[in-house]
Every structure is written in C-alpha cells, then in structure tokens.
Design a protein around this motif. Structure first.
Motif, PDB file in Angstrom:
ATOM      1  N   MET A  75      39.916  44.435  35.615  1.00  0.00           N
ATOM      2  CA  MET A  75      39.933  44.194  34.382  1.00  0.00           C
ATOM      3  C   MET A  75      39.816  42.388  34.266  1.00  0.00           C
ATOM      4  O   MET A  75      40.558  41.959  35.046  1.00  0.00           O
ATOM      5  N   PHE A  76      38.800  41.770  33.684  1.00  0.00           N
ATOM      6  CA  PHE A  76      38.570  40.474  33.439  1.00  0.00           C
ATOM      7  C   PHE A  76      38.748  40.067  32.190  1.00  0.00           C
ATOM      8  O   PHE A  76      38.203  40.460  31.162  1.00  0.00           O
ATOM      9  N   VAL A  77      39.374  39.016  32.056  1.00  0.00           N
ATOM     10  CA  VAL A  77      39.486  38.060  30.836  1.00  0.00           C
ATOM     11  C   VAL A  77      39.030  36.540  31.156  1.00  0.00           C
ATOM     12  O   VAL A  77      39.456  36.022  31.961  1.00  0.00           O
ATOM     13  N   ILE A  78      38.309  36.018  30.157  1.00  0.00           N
ATOM     14  CA  ILE A  78      37.732  34.643  30.221  1.00  0.00           C
ATOM     15  C   ILE A  78      38.298  33.960  28.972  1.00  0.00           C
ATOM     16  O   ILE A  78      37.738  34.277  27.889  1.00  0.00           O
ATOM     17  N   ASP A  79      38.935  32.703  29.203  1.00  0.00           N
ATOM     18  CA  ASP A  79      39.465  32.186  27.935  1.00  0.00           C
ATOM     19  C   ASP A  79      38.896  30.791  28.246  1.00  0.00           C
ATOM     20  O   ASP A  79      37.952  30.519  28.999  1.00  0.00           O
ATOM     21  N   ASN A  80      39.354  29.897  27.423  1.00  0.00           N
ATOM     22  CA  ASN A  80      38.724  28.577  27.459  1.00  0.00           C
ATOM     23  C   ASN A  80      39.229  27.848  28.877  1.00  0.00           C
ATOM     24  O   ASN A  80      38.442  26.841  29.118  1.00  0.00           O
ATOM     25  N   GLU A  81      40.109  28.254  29.503  1.00  0.00           N
ATOM     26  CA  GLU A  81      40.602  27.558  30.929  1.00  0.00           C
ATOM     27  C   GLU A  81      40.584  28.121  31.796  1.00  0.00           C
ATOM     28  O   GLU A  81      40.669  27.686  33.261  1.00  0.00           O
ATOM     29  N   ASN A  82      40.545  29.608  31.838  1.00  0.00           N
ATOM     30  CA  ASN A  82      40.795  30.363  33.249  1.00  0.00           C
ATOM     31  C   ASN A  82      39.976  31.626  33.123  1.00  0.00           C
ATOM     32  O   ASN A  82      39.487  31.933  32.034  1.00  0.00           O
ATOM     33  N   ILE A  83      39.491  32.133  34.372  1.00  0.00           N
ATOM     34  CA  ILE A  83      39.187  33.499  34.573  1.00  0.00           C
ATOM     35  C   ILE A  83      40.263  34.136  35.256  1.00  0.00           C
ATOM     36  O   ILE A  83      40.517  33.854  36.313  1.00  0.00           O
ATOM     37  N   CYS A  84      40.589  35.147  34.633  1.00  0.00           N
ATOM     38  CA  CYS A  84      41.573  36.082  35.217  1.00  0.00           C
ATOM     39  C   CYS A  84      41.247  37.625  35.727  1.00  0.00           C
ATOM     40  O   CYS A  84      40.376  38.177  34.550  1.00  0.00           O
ATOM     41  N   VAL A  85      41.495  38.034  36.664  1.00  0.00           N
ATOM     42  CA  VAL A  85      41.140  39.359  37.124  1.00  0.00           C
ATOM     43  C   VAL A  85      42.383  39.997  37.319  1.00  0.00           C
ATOM     44  O   VAL A  85      43.277  39.712  38.082  1.00  0.00           O
ATOM     45  N   THR A  86      42.610  41.271  36.774  1.00  0.00           N
ATOM     46  CA  THR A  86      43.951  42.105  36.768  1.00  0.00           C
ATOM     47  C   THR A  86      43.392  43.332  37.443  1.00  0.00           C
ATOM     48  O   THR A  86      42.530  44.088  37.258  1.00  0.00           O
ATOM     49  N   TYR A  87      44.374  43.769  38.528  1.00  0.00           N
ATOM     50  CA  TYR A  87      43.862  45.048  39.068  1.00  0.00           C
ATOM     51  C   TYR A  87      45.333  45.557  39.905  1.00  0.00           C
ATOM     52  O   TYR A  87      46.101  45.074  39.608  1.00  0.00           O
ATOM     53  N   GLU A  88      45.149  46.885  40.185  1.00  0.00           N
ATOM     54  CA  GLU A  88      46.321  47.634  40.730  1.00  0.00           C
ATOM     55  C   GLU A  88      46.215  47.196  42.225  1.00  0.00           C
ATOM     56  O   GLU A  88      45.150  47.947  42.886  1.00  0.00           O
ATOM     57  N   GLY A  89      47.209  46.601  42.482  1.00  0.00           N
ATOM     58  CA  GLY A  89      47.353  46.350  44.237  1.00  0.00           C
ATOM     59  C   GLY A  89      48.025  47.748  44.836  1.00  0.00           C
ATOM     60  O   GLY A  89      48.223  48.693  44.074  1.00  0.00           O
ATOM     61  N   VAL A  90      48.329  47.592  46.294  1.00  0.00           N
ATOM     62  CA  VAL A  90      48.650  48.868  46.687  1.00  0.00           C
ATOM     63  C   VAL A  90      50.267  49.198  46.339  1.00  0.00           C
ATOM     64  O   VAL A  90      50.521  50.406  46.182  1.00  0.00           O
ATOM     65  N   ARG A  91      51.098  47.958  46.139  1.00  0.00           N
ATOM     66  CA  ARG A  91      52.460  48.301  45.836  1.00  0.00           C
ATOM     67  C   ARG A  91      52.844  48.153  44.214  1.00  0.00           C
ATOM     68  O   ARG A  91      53.503  48.493  43.690  1.00  0.00           O
ATOM     69  N   GLU A  92      51.911  47.143  43.487  1.00  0.00           N
ATOM     70  CA  GLU A  92      52.240  46.741  42.177  1.00  0.00           C
ATOM     71  C   GLU A  92      50.852  46.230  41.708  1.00  0.00           C
ATOM     72  O   GLU A  92      49.837  45.809  42.462  1.00  0.00           O
ATOM     73  N   GLU A  93      50.873  46.051  40.243  1.00  0.00           N
ATOM     74  CA  GLU A  93      49.849  45.181  39.813  1.00  0.00           C
ATOM     75  C   GLU A  93      49.717  43.850  40.100  1.00  0.00           C
ATOM     76  O   GLU A  93      50.670  43.148  40.081  1.00  0.00           O
ATOM     77  N   LYS A  94      48.360  43.271  40.292  1.00  0.00           N
ATOM     78  CA  LYS A  94      48.242  41.972  40.587  1.00  0.00           C
ATOM     79  C   LYS A  94      47.387  41.260  39.785  1.00  0.00           C
ATOM     80  O   LYS A  94      46.409  41.968  38.868  1.00  0.00           O
ATOM     81  N   THR A  95      47.333  40.023  39.529  1.00  0.00           N
ATOM     82  CA  THR A  95      46.486  39.191  38.623  1.00  0.00           C
ATOM     83  C   THR A  95      46.003  37.989  39.474  1.00  0.00           C
ATOM     84  O   THR A  95      47.012  37.221  40.138  1.00  0.00           O
ATOM     85  N   SER A  96      44.793  37.658  39.495  1.00  0.00           N
ATOM     86  CA  SER A  96      44.379  36.602  40.139  1.00  0.00           C
ATOM     87  C   SER A  96      43.408  35.804  39.130  1.00  0.00           C
ATOM     88  O   SER A  96      42.658  36.167  38.297  1.00  0.00           O
TER      89      SER A  96
END
Length: 112
Positions: A75-96
């Motif tokens: 899942m991606f979200v773009i705001d005024n300053e960031n592009i963030c992608v959230t996904y399910e990692g192997v052990r936990e949810e991750k955000t980049s």
C-alpha cells in the motif's frame, strides 16, 4: 576399525551423531538466510512500488493505492513530503518511506 564384516556398531553411531549435530547446526542458519533473503526481496518490491506510485502520481495525480506483487499487498501513500509504502514483512509489518525533495522539478512534464 574396519574388519571383514564392515564398520562396528559404535563407529556407525558416532558417525550418525556427528552428522546429526552438523545438520542441526546448519538448518537454523539456512532458515535465517532464507528469511533475510525474503525480507530483502520484499524491500526491493517496495522500491518498485514507490517508483510506480511516483509515475502514477505524476501522470494521473493518484495519492494512494495498492499494488500486489507475489501475493503481497504493497500500500502506498503520497503526501506533501513523503512517499511511503507499507507491506507485510516476513515477521512484521514494514514501512518504507522516501522524502520528496524538490517536488516541483519532478512534477514538470518536460517533453522535448
């Protein structure tokens, strides 16, 4: 201690014990390497999603969405300053996240 009948019973037990000890030591290491490889692959896919999300934002002004790669939802979200992608990692949810610098320069559509 080989005789005409082959190896003795204690030698056989000793060799099987050594083989078992080596195997039980290497299997957790192999599992950890597999988990690390999967994490790196998902992080790479997250960077691909960031790239695609940026293209969708520039072309169609899409700010949120999701892309599925190998049965994992990114899942991606773009705001005024960031592009963030959230996904399910192997052990936990991750955000980049990636900080947008000089937003006006990459929003222009210069066609030569």
């Amino acid at each position: 201690m080989k005789n005409n009948d082959g190896f003795s019973w204690p030698e056989t037990i000793l060799s099987l014990s050594i083989t078992l000890i080596i195997a039980t030591t290497l299997l957790p290491l192999l599992h950890n390497f597999t988990v690390q490889l999967e994490e790196k692959k998902r992080k790479y896919h997250a960077s691909i999603v960031m790239h695609e999300a940026t293209k969708m934002f520039i072309m169609e002004n899409i700010l949120t969405g999701s892309i599925h790669i190998e049965k994992v939802a990114y899942m991606f979200v773009i705001d005024n300053e960031n592009i963030c992608v959230t996904y399910e990692g192997v052990r936990e949810e991750k955000t980049s996240c990636l900080t947008i610098s000089n937003r006006e320069s990459w929003m222009r559509k210069d066609i030569h």
